[in-house]
Design an enzyme around this catalytic site. Structure first.
Site, short mmCIF file in Angstrom:
data_model
loop_
_atom_site.label_atom_id
_atom_site.label_comp_id
_atom_site.label_asym_id
_atom_site.label_seq_id
_atom_site.Cartn_x
_atom_site.Cartn_y
_atom_site.Cartn_z
N GLY A 144 -13.75 -0.55 4.50
CA GLY A 144 -13.29 0.87 3.64
C GLY A 144 -11.77 0.40 3.04
O GLY A 144 -10.73 -0.27 3.51
N PRO A 145 -11.02 1.23 2.04
CA PRO A 145 -10.01 1.21 1.56
C PRO A 145 -9.12 1.08 2.46
O PRO A 145 -9.36 2.52 3.26
CB PRO A 145 -9.93 2.20 0.20
CG PRO A 145 -10.95 2.96 0.92
CD PRO A 145 -11.76 2.19 1.51
N SER A 146 -7.81 0.26 2.66
CA SER A 146 -6.31 0.72 3.70
C SER A 146 -6.38 1.90 3.30
O SER A 146 -6.43 2.75 2.25
CB SER A 146 -5.49 -0.60 2.58
OG SER A 146 -4.35 -0.32 3.13
N VAL A 148 -8.14 4.83 5.09
CA VAL A 148 -8.96 5.83 5.06
C VAL A 148 -8.49 6.43 5.49
O VAL A 148 -9.52 7.47 6.09
CB VAL A 148 -10.14 5.29 4.35
CG1 VAL A 148 -10.86 4.00 5.32
CG2 VAL A 148 -10.62 6.11 3.31
N ARG A 177 2.32 -4.80 12.15
CA ARG A 177 3.12 -3.03 11.99
C ARG A 177 3.94 -3.00 13.29
O ARG A 177 3.72 -3.45 14.19
CB ARG A 177 2.10 -2.59 11.94
CG ARG A 177 1.80 -2.32 10.44
CD ARG A 177 0.63 -1.41 10.45
NE ARG A 177 -0.38 -1.60 8.76
CZ ARG A 177 -1.32 -1.43 8.56
NH1 ARG A 177 -2.21 -0.97 9.61
NH2 ARG A 177 -1.91 -1.41 7.79
N ARG A 270 1.24 6.77 6.33
CA ARG A 270 1.47 6.04 7.96
C ARG A 270 2.94 5.24 7.89
O ARG A 270 2.69 5.37 8.95
CB ARG A 270 0.16 5.31 7.58
CG ARG A 270 -0.25 4.68 8.99
CD ARG A 270 -1.60 3.89 8.74
NE ARG A 270 -1.68 3.14 7.53
CZ ARG A 270 -2.60 1.50 7.30
NH1 ARG A 270 -3.51 1.65 7.96
NH2 ARG A 270 -2.31 0.73 6.02
N ARG A 281 -2.40 -1.67 -2.94
CA ARG A 281 -3.40 -1.10 -1.89
C ARG A 281 -4.88 -0.73 -2.33
O ARG A 281 -5.41 0.38 -2.52
CB ARG A 281 -3.05 -0.89 -0.07
CG ARG A 281 -3.04 -2.53 1.01
CD ARG A 281 -1.98 -2.21 1.94
NE ARG A 281 -2.13 -3.20 2.74
CZ ARG A 281 -2.58 -3.47 3.65
NH1 ARG A 281 -3.10 -2.67 4.19
NH2 ARG A 281 -1.89 -4.64 4.14
N ASP A 305 -12.83 13.43 4.84
CA ASP A 305 -12.05 14.10 4.60
C ASP A 305 -11.53 14.50 6.13
O ASP A 305 -10.65 14.54 6.27
CB ASP A 305 -13.08 14.91 3.51
CG ASP A 305 -12.36 16.28 2.82
OD1 ASP A 305 -12.82 16.94 1.90
OD2 ASP A 305 -11.31 15.82 2.88
N1 LIG Z 1 -12.45 -9.92 6.04
C1 LIG Z 1 -11.92 -9.34 6.55
N2 LIG Z 1 -11.24 -8.15 6.78
C2 LIG Z 1 -10.48 -8.20 7.63
C3 LIG Z 1 -10.47 -8.41 8.74
N3 LIG Z 1 -9.39 -7.71 9.81
C4 LIG Z 1 -9.00 -6.59 8.92
N4 LIG Z 1 -10.00 -6.45 7.74
C5 LIG Z 1 -9.66 -5.71 6.71
O1 LIG Z 1 -8.71 -5.90 6.26
C6 LIG Z 1 -7.78 -5.12 5.18
C7 LIG Z 1 -6.50 -4.81 5.99
O2 LIG Z 1 -6.34 -4.43 6.84
P1 LIG Z 1 -4.49 -4.21 7.06
O3 LIG Z 1 -3.39 -5.02 6.43
O4 LIG Z 1 -5.27 -3.52 9.00
O5 LIG Z 1 -4.94 -2.27 6.68
P2 LIG Z 1 -5.82 -1.08 6.83
O6 LIG Z 1 -6.33 -1.81 6.79
O7 LIG Z 1 -4.88 -0.33 6.11
O8 LIG Z 1 -5.63 -1.13 8.42
C8 LIG Z 1 -8.64 -3.81 5.60
O9 LIG Z 1 -9.36 -3.21 4.89
C9 LIG Z 1 -9.25 -4.29 6.57
O10 LIG Z 1 -10.72 -3.80 6.86
C10 LIG Z 1 -11.27 -9.55 9.20
O11 LIG Z 1 -11.33 -10.44 9.88
N5 LIG Z 1 -11.90 -9.81 8.01
N1 LIG Z 2 -9.05 12.48 8.06
C1 LIG Z 2 -8.55 12.73 7.96
N2 LIG Z 2 -7.27 13.71 7.43
C2 LIG Z 2 -6.40 13.43 6.78
N3 LIG Z 2 -6.01 11.92 7.72
C3 LIG Z 2 -6.45 11.46 8.11
C4 LIG Z 2 -7.43 11.49 8.06
N4 LIG Z 2 -8.36 10.28 9.21
C5 LIG Z 2 -7.66 9.31 9.01
N5 LIG Z 2 -5.39 9.95 8.39
C6 LIG Z 2 -4.43 9.43 8.52
O1 LIG Z 2 -4.50 8.28 7.82
C7 LIG Z 2 -3.83 7.36 7.46
C8 LIG Z 2 -4.20 6.09 7.67
O2 LIG Z 2 -5.56 5.66 8.85
P1 LIG Z 2 -5.89 4.51 9.72
O3 LIG Z 2 -7.26 5.24 10.58
O4 LIG Z 2 -5.02 3.54 9.33
O5 LIG Z 2 -6.62 3.83 8.33
P2 LIG Z 2 -7.76 2.37 8.13
O6 LIG Z 2 -7.87 1.91 9.90
O7 LIG Z 2 -8.19 2.81 6.92
O8 LIG Z 2 -5.82 1.23 6.94
C9 LIG Z 2 -3.29 7.19 9.50
O9 LIG Z 2 -1.69 7.92 9.24
C10 LIG Z 2 -4.44 8.97 9.98
O10 LIG Z 2 -3.76 9.29 10.86
#
Ligand SMILES: Nc1nc2c(ncn2[C@@H]2O[C@H](COP(=O)(O)OP(=O)(O)O)[C@@H](O)[C@H]2O)c(=O)[nH]1
Ligand SMILES: Nc1ncnc2c1ncn2[C@@H]1O[C@H](COP(=O)(O)OP(=O)(O)O)[C@@H](O)[C@H]1O
Length: 329
Positions: A144-146, A148, A177, A270, A281, A305
């Protein structure tokens, strides 16, 4: 199934059950189960916590009582439970007459996971998990998108089912981070080293995402599956596509935001990315969402949501729920 013969268990009455004299009988014990030199007393409230059933251990040799550390979320204290001893140091606890998805629980008292936790915590440990159904073996890919909420949902799942799921720790060249720990959230790698290891065939999949290299090493997946847990991979759509094409037969879940505005708000709230990284992103998010929904890679599309509702859908969805080879009575 190979389970040990189910041992029906008498309710504890006058302080004696299964031949164990209970010196200081804990209150409201519903069930006592004998495994080896120990008797597990299950019932009442766990240390005055009205939300979780109590567990105490009586050791026949020392004639001592233990209140173990209780991991996972157990059933609510109530009447009408029955218990059955299974293999691998697990007790199946059934609450007859309750709704199907609230009636089956596992108490791990001497499983590989509990033994690992005992060593770590140096205390008596037991772990509850809810018995559900689905396909117990397949790893789970969540994309899913960053921003989400993938990480949030995965943490909730792992907190509620500590002995069932393990997280595949990816490698990345992205910098950590502030709250991220090397080897826990990611293996933070040098680009050249990671590229060499990819060439050496050490990775199940890898992709360039938001300008950084990410990849799932075979070792990371094996570290989880060798511990008897179900592997969760948080990877992008490109990675999901590679896994779909590989021999790793997994379940694929895509998480969508309710809107792009909400996604941006969450990314900003975040506070882990610079303005430039947020913009990058968000630009990538639109294409990822389109790909996630229309590619046919993902068997389950979740809209995150309301977090609690989304988490419930994640758990109870027919694709994900976990068969525990449960014998239904
Ligand atoms: N293909 C691939 N994508 C990854 C992997 N680990 C994390 N990602 C993806 O890279 C993207 C960025 O991850 P991150 O920098 O942790 O940002 P976040 O999604 O905001 O938590 C996210 O869509 C993750 O699902 C991996 O091992 N392989
Ligand atoms: N359903 C939701 N409603 C509001 N905030 C959310 C929800 N789910 C996650 N968050 C918040 O959104 C931010 C991104 O969540 P995170 O789990 O880090 O996303 P991802 O891993 O997909 O990048 C975090 O601060 C988290 O607490």
């Amino acid at each position: 199934m190979g389970e040990a013969p189910a041992i029906s268990v008498d309710h504890l009455e006058n302080g004696h059950s299964n031949g164990v004299y209970v010196k200081s009988e804990p209150k409201n014990i519903e069930i006592s189960v004998e495994i080896g030199d120990r008797t597990f007393m299950i019932g009442g409230n766990h240390e005055r916590n009205n939300f979780s059933i109590g567990v105490q251990i009586h050791d026949k040799n020392s004639n001592n009582w233990f209140s173990p550390i209780v991991l996972g979320t157990g059933p609510k204290p109530s009447q009408g439970y029955s218990a059955f001893v299974l293999e691998q140091g697990r007790i199946l606890v059934i609450k007859k007459g309750s709704p199907r998805n609230e009636s089956i629980w596992f108490l791990e008292v001497d499983s590989p996971y509990v033994r690992e936790q005992k060593k770590l915590l140096r205390k008596e440990v037991v772990a509850w998990s809810k018995g559900v159904r689905g396909n117990a073996e397949k790893p789970i890919v969540i994309s899913g998108p960053s921003g989400v909420g993938k990480g949030t949902l995965i943490s909730m799942l792992m907190k509620e089912f500590p002995s069932m799921f393990g997280f595949s720790v990816s490698h990345t060249t992205r910098s950590p981070r502030s709250m991220e720990r090397d080897g826990v959230h990611y293996h933070f790698a040098d680009k050249k080293v990671m590229e060499k290891e990819i060439k050496d065939g050490k990775f199940l999949e890898f992709a360039s995402v938001h300008g950084n290299l990410y990849g799932t090493s075979i070792e990371s997946v094996e570290a989880v599956t060798d511990s008897g847990k179900r592997c969760i991979l948080d990877i992008d759509v490109q990675g999901a596509r590679s896994v779909r094409a590989s021999s790793l037969d997994a379940i694929f879940i895509f998480v969508c935001p309710p809107s792009m505005k909400e996604l941006e708000d969450r990314l900003r709230a975040r506070g882990t990315e610079t303005e430039e990284q947020i913009q990058k992103r968000l630009r990538n998010a639109e294409a990822e969402i389109k790909e996630g929904i229309s590619s046919g890679i993902f068997g389950l599309i979740l809209y995150n949501d309301n977090l609690e509702e989304c988490y419930k859908k994640l758990k109870v969805n027919r694709l994900l729920l976990i068969a525990q080879n449960v014998v239904m009575f």
